[in-house]
Write an enzyme that holds these catalytic residues in place. Structure first.
Site, short mmCIF file in Angstrom:
data_model
loop_
_atom_site.label_atom_id
_atom_site.label_comp_id
_atom_site.label_asym_id
_atom_site.label_seq_id
_atom_site.Cartn_x
_atom_site.Cartn_y
_atom_site.Cartn_z
N CYS A 100 0.84 -1.19 0.00
CA CYS A 100 0.00 0.00 0.00
C CYS A 100 0.88 1.25 0.00
O CYS A 100 2.11 1.16 0.03
CB CYS A 100 -0.92 0.01 1.21
SG CYS A 100 -0.03 0.11 2.78
N ASP A 512 7.83 -50.21 -28.65
CA ASP A 512 8.13 -51.03 -27.49
C ASP A 512 6.82 -51.26 -26.74
O ASP A 512 5.98 -50.37 -26.68
CB ASP A 512 9.13 -50.30 -26.58
CG ASP A 512 9.37 -51.04 -25.28
OD1 ASP A 512 9.72 -52.21 -25.34
OD2 ASP A 512 9.16 -50.41 -24.22
N ASP A 704 15.48 -48.70 -24.38
CA ASP A 704 15.30 -48.67 -25.83
C ASP A 704 16.30 -47.76 -26.53
O ASP A 704 16.20 -47.53 -27.74
CB ASP A 704 13.88 -48.18 -26.17
CG ASP A 704 12.81 -49.08 -25.59
OD1 ASP A 704 12.94 -50.31 -25.72
OD2 ASP A 704 11.85 -48.56 -25.01
#
Length: 802
Positions: A100, A512, A704
């Site tokens: 403020c 996969d 993978d």
């Protein structure tokens, strides 16, 4: 002090509600005063001692309750923003905690009281303050300490802009086009007057005045607005080649130089041609730059999520009080502990060691729903802490964070070339010299035919300008830029531009199974026993002591109270034994039970994972489990089938289990390869790559990795793991197979748009160059046509982003 009820009271400084038994009680001026924290207590005492208690009266009605910041702030954060003045130094800072107008008064009054402070002004609208102090009388560190002591947190205002190269380019074009447009409009007033004088008569003095004024107005357009073309042309010539800008420069500069000679030879001038060519082309470039800005923001904004200031906890010890200090993110190292408050961005990749909160990871995954994370969970730089305070131990910082790797991968993709772009590059390589030769031949031919140097020059200029292959140069890179930006917004990252082209032409998709087509988590399909409820109760009660995936599946599906278990034992890879509710129970594989002397009935191979159960040494039944299929898997496979693209599932399961999965999916033409080890997956990819087939491998990015690297396009599904980003070409940042369909549609559309752009660019030049050579196109018209040609490519490319 306002007491709200018997248990809650308000902090005397910040008015936050706090439990009475957790509040800090102080005896001040003979009265008991309560505070929510030590920071508020310290600020209150300072205000009282400095005679600034009027602050509490001034703030009434505007104040928003909230505790002060407890973090210390290092002055090192501000070194880059300090400016030297005649008497000392000046710095601009941002202040958090300003609530403020009373805060403005307090800060300005308290800081200005310090000896050596010359000037303090705080802007309420921006919460930015400018502070000036005398050298040798006070230091920046002391000023910062005064600010933090009364409960406000100073932060540096970064001097580095978040604007991208494209935004800077757009701004530069805007300034140059503005100058060009202004002077060209003034120039046209005098040019029109000269045209009118040509038909209606004009005095020699007035004619000279108008022509010299036209020269003066054209000069800033030529040398300021046209500077990018001049600079680019000379840089290219020094390297021994020509560019698109060479044609623009030669066309406009030729008209400019010719007009100067014409001015002194009392011939017709064409300064308006030079100015209009540059103005029109700059307008086109400005619009192009705007398109690049809009499409690149998806990437450039990623870096703005990472904070530059962080709360570092020095000497952190669990369960003990700690204090954080604000430091620059560059000071953070792996192993440091950081405090991340609600609303803050996570500054580095790390592990939560204390606290729990919801984390918004939309900027990484594209997924709007936040995820709840607690101690032991990983968090990523740039994600947003929503509602809880957490302490994070840093693992990766700077360029090694997931966020930085993603940004780098996307930037590499946007700057790389698709193979189809080689067509345009090869054409541009010889096209510019060819057009220069054509323009020279046009000039010579027209001069021989007409004997008029003016007509010959203007026709040659028209050829140079109309032939500028800007559309050809934009055809591919702009489309790639827009495509990579779009898929980044969706939650995927492509590491290079040519990947989009290869992905669109894929002949085979290899998936996969575990973690990609399936959830990677088992669930009970059936319980085969005389008393299914009793068998499940015995098995679940025993398995709750194991961390095996099968054990978790059996336990999570059980909803009743667990039975008492004693003498529990686990044989890794085989099963578990124990006494459950007074009965000896054994749960495990067929081999385990057989080896333990249990006689098993003949069991058909259903393709399920089976947990056999024996009670008191006798076979009691079995529990069949299977891995659940992801919801979007069937939709993706149907899409590929509909496009005539072969889909293959690679699995380590036996043939029966693989057949069962394919049967569940119900996709016509779906193939599978079973009994495959992680080391054999790369060989499977090579097998399908025979006969120049383009293969896409989709996996989880960990086991993978060899197959992902071998494939023409490797797609890793995972939340930005290092191995996923390193080994794959595309990373799906969230576990959503449906992105594969969207990516394929986007890549196909991108390739189609590129082909359309190239077709238009080639067709335009094939038609327009002969027309210009024939003298049917004025140089100004040629500039407009060239800009329109480029803009058509821009607007066509923007369709990709929709």
């Amino acid at each position: 002090m306002t007491t709200t009820n018997d248990k809650k009271i308000q902090c005397a400084h910040c008015l936050s509600e706090v439990n009475r038994n957790q509040a800090i009680q102080e005896r001040i001026d003979g009265h008991d005063v309560w505070f929510c924290c030590h920071g508020c207590a310290g600020a209150y005492k300072i205000l009282q001692s400095e005679g600034l208690s009027r602050f509490y009266i001034k703030r009434e009605g505007e104040w928003e309750a909230g505790a002060v910041s407890a973090a210390r702030v290092s002055e090192d954060l501000f070194f880059d923003t300090i400016k030297e003045t005649e008497t000392g130094y000046e710095v601009d800072i941002a202040l958090s905690g300003v609530r403020c107008a009373a805060c403005i008064w307090l800060i300005e009054t308290y800081i200005s009281k310090a000896e050596g402070v010359e000037y303090v002004r705080l802007n309420y609208a921006t919460h930015k303050a400018r502070i000036r102090w005398t050298k040798g009388k006070i230091t920046l560190g002391e000023i910062i300490d005064r600010i933090t002591s009364i409960g406000y947190c100073p932060l540096p205002i970064s001097s580095s802009s978040t604007e991208t190269i494209y935004e800077n380019e757009k701004k530069d074009y805007f300034y140059r086009f503005s100058i060009a447009a202004f002077f060209t409009m003034q120039l046209m007033i005098y040019t029109v007057a000269l045209y009118a004088g040509y038909f209606q008569g004009i005095t020699a003095g007035l004619k000279d005045f108008f022509e010299y004024t036209a020269w003066a107005l054209c000069t800033p357009v030529m040398f300021y607005s046209g500077w990018p073309f001049i600079k680019s042309s000379f840089q290219a010539i020094r390297r021994g080649h020509t560019t698109m800008d060479t044609l623009i420069f030669l066309g406009s500069f030729t008209a400019y130089v010719y007009s100067i000679f014409a001015l002194f030879m009392d011939k017709e001038i064409y300064f308006d041609t030079t100015a209009n060519i540059i103005a029109l082309i700059l307008l086109g470039r400005y619009i192009e730059a705007g398109a690049k800005v809009r499409t690149s923001n998806a990437v450039s904004k990623l870096l703005t999520y990472q904070p530059t200031q962080v709360r570092l906890i020095e000497n952190y010890q669990p369960e003990k009080p700690y204090e954080s200090v604000m430091v620059h993110v560059k000071q953070v190292r792996s192993g440091n502990f950081l405090e991340v408050l609600p609303g803050d961005s996570v500054p580095a990749d790390g592990i939560i060691v204390s606290g729990g909160t919801e984390i918004n990871e939309a900027m990484l995954t594209g997924e709007a729903n936040p995820k709840y994370k607690t101690a032991g969970d990983k968090v990523f730089a740039g994600t947003i802490n929503i509602n809880g305070s957490i302490i994070v131990q840093v693992e990766q910082v700077g360029a090694t964070t997931t966020l930085s790797k993603i940004v780098q991968a996307v930037e590499d993709a946007q700057s790389s070339k698709a193979s189809i772009q080689n067509v345009a590059d090869k054409v541009v390589e010889w096209f510019v010299p060819f057009i220069l030769a054509v323009a020279a031949a046009t000039f010579i031919g027209w001069y021989i035919y007409t004997g008029q140097i003016l007509a010959s020059v203007m026709t040659a200029v028209a050829v140079l300008v109309v032939a500028c292959p800007c559309a050809l140069g934009l055809a591919t890179p702009l489309a790639i830029l827009i495509a990579t930006s779009k898929i980044t917004r969706l939650g995927a990252v492509a590491k290079s531009g040519d990947i989009i082209e290869r992905y669109s032409k894929a002949d085979v998709f290899l998936f996969d199974k575990t973690g990609t087509i399936t959830q990677g988590a088992l669930k009970i399909e059936d319980i085969i026993a005389e008393d299914k409820t009793r068998l499940h109760a015995l098995a679940a009660s025993l398995e709750r002591n194991s961390s095996h995936l099968i054990a978790k599946a059996i336990t999570s599906a059980y909803q009743d109270d667990f039975l008492a278990v004693s003498d529990f034992s686990e044989i890794p890879g085989k099963g578990v034994t124990g006494v459950v509710d007074g009965q000896s129970v054994m749960v495990g594989t067929k081999v385990f039970l057989t080896e333990s002397g249990v006689t098993l009935p003949q069991m058909p191979d259903t393709g399920h994972t089976v947990a056999c159960v024996a009670v008191e040494g006798k076979y009691a039944g079995m529990i069949a489990l299977s891995d659940s299929i992801k919801e979007s898997a069937a939709d993706v496979l149907k899409y590929l089938s509909g496009k005539g693209i072969k889909a293959v599932i690679i699995t380590g399961d036996n043939r029966s289990a693989a057949e069962k999965l394919v049967e569940k999916l119900g996709i016509k033409g779906l193939e599978f390869v079973s009994d495959v080890t992680p080391f054999q997956k790369a060989d499977i990819v090579k097998h399908y790559q025979k006969d120049n087939k383009i293969c896409v491998m989709v996996g989880d990015g960990i086991n993978d990795a060899p197959a992902l690297t071998t494939a023409d396009v490797g797609v890793a599904i995972g939340q930005g793991t290092d191995i996923a980003i390193e080994s794959s070409d595309i990373v799906l940042m969230r576990d959503e197979l449906g992105l594969l369909t969207t990516l394929h549609q986007t890549s196909v559309k991108t390739l189609r748009v590129i082909k359309e752009n190239l077709f238009w660019a080639f067709s335009y030049n094939i038609i327009m160059v002969p027309l210009a050579m024939a003298g049917m196109i004025h140089p100004v018209t040629s500039a407009a046509l060239m800009s329109i040609s480029s803009l058509l490519v821009v607007f066509n490319s923007l369709r990709i982003g929709k």
